[in-house]
Design an enzyme around this catalytic site. Structure first.
Site, PDB file in Angstrom:
ATOM      1  N   PRO A  31     -48.481  89.851   9.510  1.00 39.34           N
ATOM      2  CG  PRO A  31     -47.965  88.351   7.810  1.00 39.34           C
ATOM      3  CD  PRO A  31     -48.774  88.488   9.071  1.00 39.34           C
ATOM      4  CD  GLU A  32     -47.551  96.113  11.215  1.00 38.56           C
ATOM      5  OE1 GLU A  32     -47.329  97.254  10.776  1.00 38.56           O
ATOM      6  OE2 GLU A  32     -47.387  95.815  12.414  1.00 38.56           O
ATOM      7  CG  HIS A  81     -48.388  73.705   9.323  1.00 40.76           C
ATOM      8  ND1 HIS A  81     -49.353  73.145  10.122  1.00 40.76           N
ATOM      9  CD2 HIS A  81     -47.245  73.707  10.074  1.00 40.76           C
ATOM     10  CE1 HIS A  81     -48.846  72.838  11.300  1.00 40.76           C
ATOM     11  NE2 HIS A  81     -47.572  73.170  11.297  1.00 40.76           N
ATOM     12  NE  ARG A 126     -49.089  81.501  15.394  1.00 39.18           N
ATOM     13  CZ  ARG A 126     -48.634  82.578  16.044  1.00 39.18           C
ATOM     14  NH1 ARG A 126     -49.430  83.610  16.244  1.00 39.18           N
ATOM     15  NH2 ARG A 126     -47.398  82.615  16.495  1.00 39.18           N
ATOM     16  NE  ARG A 146     -62.388 110.557  17.419  1.00 36.51           N
ATOM     17  CZ  ARG A 146     -62.487 109.560  16.543  1.00 36.51           C
ATOM     18  NH1 ARG A 146     -62.463 109.788  15.237  1.00 36.51           N
ATOM     19  NH2 ARG A 146     -62.607 108.326  16.979  1.00 36.51           N
TER      20      ARG A 146
END
Length: 283
Positions: free
Chosen positions: A2-3, A100, A119, A162
């Site tokens: 998830p962001e 879970h 997980r 950069r």
């Protein structure tokens, strides 16, 4: 993983259940997730009030009336589910697997919040005092991309001279906090900036547009509950819908959606991650 928009969606969903409420019971069902739970995790939280539920980058931060903070990270597959008397919640759209269920928070008002993580890459911790930015998990983080501290000057300084590609720098949490692969691909496409060319060659004008596009794509994603690709669901069980608005992410081989562009979406692997872009309109 998830962001930022997904974590922000979860935060907003948890506020009615947890913010301003006393934790009447905490159940820890295993000794660890990605990391071991802190010593006396249950005892230190039971009876505490979460005065504010905040987000820093991809972390949830619950400030406690006793001082200190509860830190929660969803990892790859972590999610919360809310049961109980919390007004305004939707029916569960996705039922989690009870095998879970690793942590349960029960709060005043009857809400029961369960953390699931198949997980077990997520984690929870406790930070003493008000020293969030000094903690190793947060030290050196860049500004929040939806905050006032994120402006074109931040990218100008980070990109100057950069040779790395813009995508690599935007994923560096020291440059800007909380950005992930999906939304960086989307923002670079909107801004017409190639993820493959040296960041130092991007003009200040284009960095100004990129800053605005990062804020726009994140704001739009939050408004529709983030993106559901595999495991993500909001705290009320609802799925995110921003994946239906992806311009390039996951759309390899499709025509580029930029008006007038005759290119197609390509997939390139950078540092082990898929980058979706159009070589024609992203320069």
């Amino acid at each position: 993983m998830p962001e930022l928009p997904e974590v922000e969606t979860v935060r907003r969903g948890l506020i009615p259940a947890l913010e301003g409420r006393r934790l009447t019971r905490v159940e820890q069902r295993r000794p660890d997730l990605r990391f071991p739970f802190p010593d006396d995790f249950v005892q230190r939280l039971t009876g505490a009030v979460i005065t504010r539920l905040e987000r820093r980058a991809k972390y949830l931060v619950g400030r406690l009336d006793r001082g200190g903070m509860l830190i929660m990270h969803l990892g790859m597959s972590g999610r919360f589910e809310i049961d109980g008397a919390v007004p305004g919640l939707f029916e569960q759209a996705v039922a989690p697997d009870p095998r879970h269920a690793h942590v349960v928070f029960e709060a005043e008002g009857g809400a029961r919040v369960t953390y699931y993580d198949p997980r077990r890459f997520g984690f929870m911790g406790l930070i003493e005092g008000d020293v969030l930015e000094a903690h190793p998990w947060f030290a050196g983080m860049g500004p929040e991309p939806l905050g006032e501290d994120f402006h074109p000057g931040v990218l100008e300084a980070a990109f100057a001279g950069r040779k790395q590609g813009p995508k690599s720098l935007l994923l560096d949490q020291r440059v800007v906090a909380g950005l992930g692969n999906i939304y960086v691909c989307e923002a670079l496409h909107r801004a017409g900036i190639s993820p493959l060319k040296p960041a130092g060659g991007v003009s200040k004008r284009r960095l100004g547009r990129l800053t605005a596009d990062i804020k726009a794509v994140l704001t739009e994603a939050v408004e529709v509950g983030g993106s559901t690709l595999r495991d993500f669901a909001a705290a009320d069980g609802a799925l995110g819908y921003f994946q239906h608005r992806f311009r390039v992410y996951g759309r390899e081989g499709e025509p580029c959606p930029t008006e007038g562009c005759r290119g197609e979406v390509e997939r390139t692997v950078q540092a082990g991650r898929s980058t979706f872009h159009c070589r024609v309109c992203q320069k």
